[in-house]
Design a protein around this motif. Structure first.
Motif, PDB file in Angstrom:
ATOM      1  N   UNK A 125       0.829  -1.205   0.000  1.00  0.00           N
ATOM      2  CA  UNK A 125       0.000   0.000   0.000  1.00  0.00           C
ATOM      3  C   UNK A 125       0.863   1.255   0.000  1.00  0.00           C
ATOM      4  N   UNK A 126       1.952   1.250   0.770  1.00  0.00           N
ATOM      5  CA  UNK A 126       2.833   2.420   0.815  1.00  0.00           C
ATOM      6  C   UNK A 126       3.451   2.680  -0.554  1.00  0.00           C
ATOM      7  N   UNK A 127       3.877   1.613  -1.210  1.00  0.00           N
ATOM      8  CA  UNK A 127       4.439   1.745  -2.554  1.00  0.00           C
ATOM      9  C   UNK A 127       3.370   2.231  -3.535  1.00  0.00           C
ATOM     10  N   UNK A 128       2.150   1.738  -3.362  1.00  0.00           N
ATOM     11  CA  UNK A 128       1.050   2.140  -4.256  1.00  0.00           C
ATOM     12  C   UNK A 128       0.693   3.613  -4.067  1.00  0.00           C
ATOM     13  N   UNK A 129       0.749   4.108  -2.822  1.00  0.00           N
ATOM     14  CA  UNK A 129       0.478   5.529  -2.564  1.00  0.00           C
ATOM     15  C   UNK A 129       1.475   6.390  -3.331  1.00  0.00           C
ATOM     16  N   UNK A 130       2.751   6.008  -3.255  1.00  0.00           N
ATOM     17  CA  UNK A 130       3.783   6.759  -3.976  1.00  0.00           C
ATOM     18  C   UNK A 130       3.521   6.743  -5.478  1.00  0.00           C
ATOM     19  N   UNK A 131       3.094   5.591  -5.994  1.00  0.00           N
ATOM     20  CA  UNK A 131       2.858   5.489  -7.434  1.00  0.00           C
ATOM     21  C   UNK A 131       1.680   6.352  -7.867  1.00  0.00           C
ATOM     22  N   UNK A 132       0.581   6.327  -7.095  1.00  0.00           N
ATOM     23  CA  UNK A 132      -0.600   7.125  -7.453  1.00  0.00           C
ATOM     24  C   UNK A 132      -0.282   8.617  -7.373  1.00  0.00           C
ATOM     25  N   UNK A 133       0.510   9.008  -6.365  1.00  0.00           N
ATOM     26  CA  UNK A 133       0.835  10.423  -6.177  1.00  0.00           C
ATOM     27  C   UNK A 133       1.888  10.920  -7.158  1.00  0.00           C
ATOM     28  N   UNK A 134       2.926  10.106  -7.380  1.00  0.00           N
ATOM     29  CA  UNK A 134       4.106  10.583  -8.116  1.00  0.00           C
ATOM     30  C   UNK A 134       4.288   9.938  -9.482  1.00  0.00           C
ATOM     31  N   UNK A 135       3.683   8.768  -9.687  1.00  0.00           N
ATOM     32  CA  UNK A 135       3.893   8.047 -10.937  1.00  0.00           C
ATOM     33  C   UNK A 135       4.776   6.835 -10.731  1.00  0.00           C
ATOM     34  N   UNK A 136       4.959   6.068 -11.808  1.00  0.00           N
ATOM     35  CA  UNK A 136       5.757   4.845 -11.757  1.00  0.00           C
ATOM     36  C   UNK A 136       7.237   5.178 -11.593  1.00  0.00           C
ATOM     37  N   UNK A 137       7.987   4.245 -10.988  1.00  0.00           N
ATOM     38  CA  UNK A 137       9.439   4.409 -10.885  1.00  0.00           C
ATOM     39  C   UNK A 137      10.037   4.507 -12.285  1.00  0.00           C
ATOM     40  N   UNK A 138      11.033   5.385 -12.419  1.00  0.00           N
ATOM     41  CA  UNK A 138      11.697   5.559 -13.704  1.00  0.00           C
ATOM     42  C   UNK A 138      13.016   4.793 -13.733  1.00  0.00           C
ATOM     43  N   UNK A 139      13.403   4.374 -14.923  1.00  0.00           N
ATOM     44  CA  UNK A 139      14.655   3.633 -15.066  1.00  0.00           C
ATOM     45  C   UNK A 139      15.877   4.535 -14.955  1.00  0.00           C
ATOM     46  N   UNK A 140      15.654   5.849 -15.209  1.00  0.00           N
ATOM     47  CA  UNK A 140      16.798   6.757 -15.178  1.00  0.00           C
ATOM     48  C   UNK A 140      17.372   6.834 -13.759  1.00  0.00           C
ATOM     49  N   UNK A 141      18.653   6.948 -13.669  1.00  0.00           N
ATOM     50  CA  UNK A 141      19.322   7.090 -12.378  1.00  0.00           C
ATOM     51  C   UNK A 141      20.339   8.221 -12.512  1.00  0.00           C
ATOM     52  N   UNK A 142      20.220   9.271 -11.695  1.00  0.00           N
ATOM     53  CA  UNK A 142      21.167  10.380 -11.779  1.00  0.00           C
ATOM     54  C   UNK A 142      22.595   9.904 -11.501  1.00  0.00           C
ATOM     55  N   UNK A 143      23.565  10.715 -11.909  1.00  0.00           N
ATOM     56  CA  UNK A 143      24.955  10.414 -11.612  1.00  0.00           C
ATOM     57  C   UNK A 143      25.180  10.457 -10.098  1.00  0.00           C
ATOM     58  N   UNK A 144      26.267   9.850  -9.659  1.00  0.00           N
ATOM     59  CA  UNK A 144      26.525   9.716  -8.227  1.00  0.00           C
ATOM     60  C   UNK A 144      26.522  11.067  -7.506  1.00  0.00           C
ATOM     61  N   UNK A 145      27.117  12.073  -8.139  1.00  0.00           N
ATOM     62  CA  UNK A 145      27.193  13.402  -7.509  1.00  0.00           C
ATOM     63  C   UNK A 145      25.798  14.019  -7.404  1.00  0.00           C
ATOM     64  N   UNK A 150      13.129  13.760  -8.754  1.00  0.00           N
ATOM     65  CA  UNK A 150      14.293  12.906  -8.553  1.00  0.00           C
ATOM     66  C   UNK A 150      14.264  12.257  -7.174  1.00  0.00           C
ATOM     67  N   UNK A 151      13.518  12.858  -6.266  1.00  0.00           N
ATOM     68  CA  UNK A 151      13.343  12.324  -4.922  1.00  0.00           C
ATOM     69  C   UNK A 151      12.162  13.015  -4.272  1.00  0.00           C
ATOM     70  N   UNK A 152      11.727  12.529  -3.129  1.00  0.00           N
ATOM     71  CA  UNK A 152      10.562  13.134  -2.476  1.00  0.00           C
ATOM     72  C   UNK A 152      10.484  12.711  -1.015  1.00  0.00           C
ATOM     73  N   UNK A 153       9.776  13.529  -0.244  1.00  0.00           N
ATOM     74  CA  UNK A 153       9.442  13.206   1.141  1.00  0.00           C
ATOM     75  C   UNK A 153       7.930  13.083   1.208  1.00  0.00           C
ATOM     76  N   UNK A 154       7.451  11.942   1.625  1.00  0.00           N
ATOM     77  CA  UNK A 154       6.004  11.769   1.782  1.00  0.00           C
ATOM     78  C   UNK A 154       5.642  12.051   3.225  1.00  0.00           C
ATOM     79  N   UNK A 155       4.700  12.978   3.397  1.00  0.00           N
ATOM     80  CA  UNK A 155       4.284  13.386   4.733  1.00  0.00           C
ATOM     81  C   UNK A 155       3.046  12.617   5.171  1.00  0.00           C
ATOM     82  N   UNK A 156       2.822  12.615   6.442  1.00  0.00           N
ATOM     83  CA  UNK A 156       1.741  11.831   7.019  1.00  0.00           C
ATOM     84  C   UNK A 156       0.851  12.725   7.869  1.00  0.00           C
ATOM     85  N   UNK A 157      -0.077  13.482   7.234  1.00  0.00           N
ATOM     86  CA  UNK A 157      -0.919  14.393   8.013  1.00  0.00           C
ATOM     87  C   UNK A 157      -1.841  13.625   8.952  1.00  0.00           C
ATOM     88  N   UNK A 158      -1.910  14.063  10.194  1.00  0.00           N
ATOM     89  CA  UNK A 158      -2.764  13.393  11.176  1.00  0.00           C
ATOM     90  C   UNK A 158      -4.233  13.676  10.915  1.00  0.00           C
TER      91      UNK A 158
END
Length: 497
Positions: A307-327, A363-371
């Motif tokens: 469910x947690x993974x599904x929430x991220x997908x519905x809110x943000x979209x599917x995981x992308x194959x792209x991966x930024x450089x290490x820096x 490229x990244x995100x913080x998911x918040x948990x409103x009470x």
């Protein structure tokens, strides 16, 4: 069969005339042009009435939906059920001289269940059900829309007679397309003619009609509808179908997980808290995506992590194959950790997950948990949200020595929040008029509000750099960290407002 016989006769006639020495070229050209024009007009709806593409539902589909199947809309359902008593108790309505209920307008954001409610209405009053969309009525040819409106009401009556019913429900989705304010399209009077015909049909409906028709319109732009369509006697009830609150979301999740095997660690109430401003359609998609993820893991039960993974997908979209450089990835990790750190100081316990997996445009995100759901925002709340927005860029600067374009959207949001403070009368300017403030004055006040929050953010980041570095390393290795683990490392001793 008739077409084949006619074609055969035509060919025979052409051959006979050719043998007689008659020049058939002009005749064949005229026939070809006529055939082309006939098909063109027919395609545009000026020919046979059978070309009007309404979606007729022989009560089979409508019969599958009841008001019990619609969660999170108790107020809207009660209002509709009360209105439907005028349709069900037709004898009492006649005896008291009450005019018939002609129309119900459902207004609200997409995915809140307006179409389901229309189908539930048809089931509740045992009526024939026919649905269409506002876009089906407007064509480039004048008179087509008005003709189609007449056809729609006739088809509804015919369908009711065929199913041996005395009631028919006509559902028009996106009604703002044909019911928009008249005069807006001065070069295209087809819009106005179509709306006029709909008004005529509504006015012509009577309590003594053989078939009682109820028109249900659905829109998410009620502000652009013509006033004439909303006046009493046409659409008598305007029902707001809004996004569900926390209790409503819990109810919707229960409905959509009835046929799904849930693991013991799944807490639907907690999921309802984490899905603030999700529509009913998004919650249905959430439950479905969680089941898909369980299937991918070869799990016979849907677990909390799915469910947690599904929430991220519905809110943000599917995981992308792209991966930024290490820096770049390191910068994203520190940026998101900065957001999460300040969020915990502003409201302890609010961070659900920190993630540096690319989804959608992020490229990244913080998911918040409103009470709790917030419908009003205080000055302290908005100031806290501004602090969270600018924390990512400030963390980059503190740890890496400079900022990046990754904070562009954060700054845009912070600016909009600062404007809320100003135009809400909560800044040092006091109560102000938006029209009478110069852009320079607004800019200075926005800068003052954001600068004040920068001081708070700098203090929190300076005193927690070690935690930021540690969490950043965890994110680089594992891509995500749960809020509970993050709070253990942060060790906030007291709430700081």
């Amino acid at each position: 069969m008739v077409k084949e016989i006619s074609l055969g006769i035509g060919i025979a006639v052409v051959i006979f005339l050719a043998f007689q020495g008659i020049n058939l070229v002009p005749t064949l050209v005229l026939i070809g042009v006529g055939y082309f024009l006939f098909n063109l007009f027919k395609k545009q709806g000026l020919g046979s009435s059978n070309n009007f593409n309404t979606h007729q539902k022989s009560n089979k589909e409508a019969a599958d939906v009841t008001f019990e199947d619609i969660g999170g809309q108790e107020t809207a359902k009660n209002e509709i059920l009360e209105a439907l008593e005028f349709v069900r108790d037709i004898d009492d309505v006649k005896s008291l001289g009450i005019r018939p209920l002609k129309g119900i307008m459902l207004s609200g954001p997409p995915g809140t269940g307006k179409t389901l409610m229309a189908k539930a209405v048809a089931r509740h009053i045992d009526s024939a059900f026919i649905s269409t969309s506002g876009s089906e009525f407007v064509e480039m040819y004048a008179g087509v829309g008005a003709k189609r409106v007449r056809e729609l009401f006739e088809k509804a009556k015919d369908l009711a007679r065929k199913e041996d019913k005395t009631n028919a429900v006509i559902f028009i989705d996106e009604i703002e397309i044909l019911g928009g304010k008249r005069g807006q399209n001065s070069s295209h009077l087809e819009y106005d003619q179509t709306l006029n015909q709909l008004l005529v049909e509504l006015d012509g409906m009577s309590i003594d009609d053989e078939i009682n028709i109820l028109v249900i319109g659905a829109t998410n732009r009620i502000d652009i509808l013509d006033k004439a369509i909303l006046r009493p006697g046409r659409f008598d009830r305007i029902v707001k179908v809004d996004l569900p609150d926390k209790e409503g979301r819990h109810n919707i999740l229960e409905i959509h997980t009835q046929n799904k095997p849930l693991a013991e660690d799944v807490d639907l109430e907690q999921i309802a808290k984490e899905t603030f401003r999700f529509s009913g359609a998004q919650l249905e998609s959430l439950a479905n995506e969680a089941a898909i993820m369980a299937m991918r893991d070869d799990s016979k039960e849907i677990r909390s992590e799915h469910f947690k993974e599904a929430i991220d997908k519905v809110m943000m979209g599917e995981k992308l194959n792209r991966r930024p450089q290490e820096e770049e990835l390191k910068r994203v990790a520190y940026h998101e950790t900065g957001h999460a750190l300040v969020a915990e100081f502003v409201k302890p316990g609010s961070v659900s997950t920190i993630n540096i997996t690319s989804r959608g445009k992020a490229l990244g995100y913080v998911r918040h948990n409103p009470e709790d759901d917030h419908y009003l925002q205080t000055l302290d709340y908005i100031r806290g949200q501004i602090a969270v927005c600018i924390a990512g860029a400030i963390t980059e600067e503190k740890i890496l020595g400079n900022r990046s374009t990754g904070a562009t959207n954060d700054f845009k949001k912070a600016t909009e929040l600062a404007k809320k403070i100003i135009f809400g009368g909560m800044s040092e300017l006091g109560v102000v008029s938006k029209e009478h403030l110069t852009s320079d004055k607004i800019h200075k006040e926005i800068n003052k509000i954001i600068t004040a929050e920068e001081k708070r953010v700098n203090k929190w980041i300076d005193s927690n750099q070690e935690v930021i570095l540690e969490v950043g390393e965890i994110l680089l290795e594992e891509e995500s960290i749960r809020g509970e683990e993050f709070r253990k490392k942060l060790k906030i001793e007291s709430e700081i407002a």
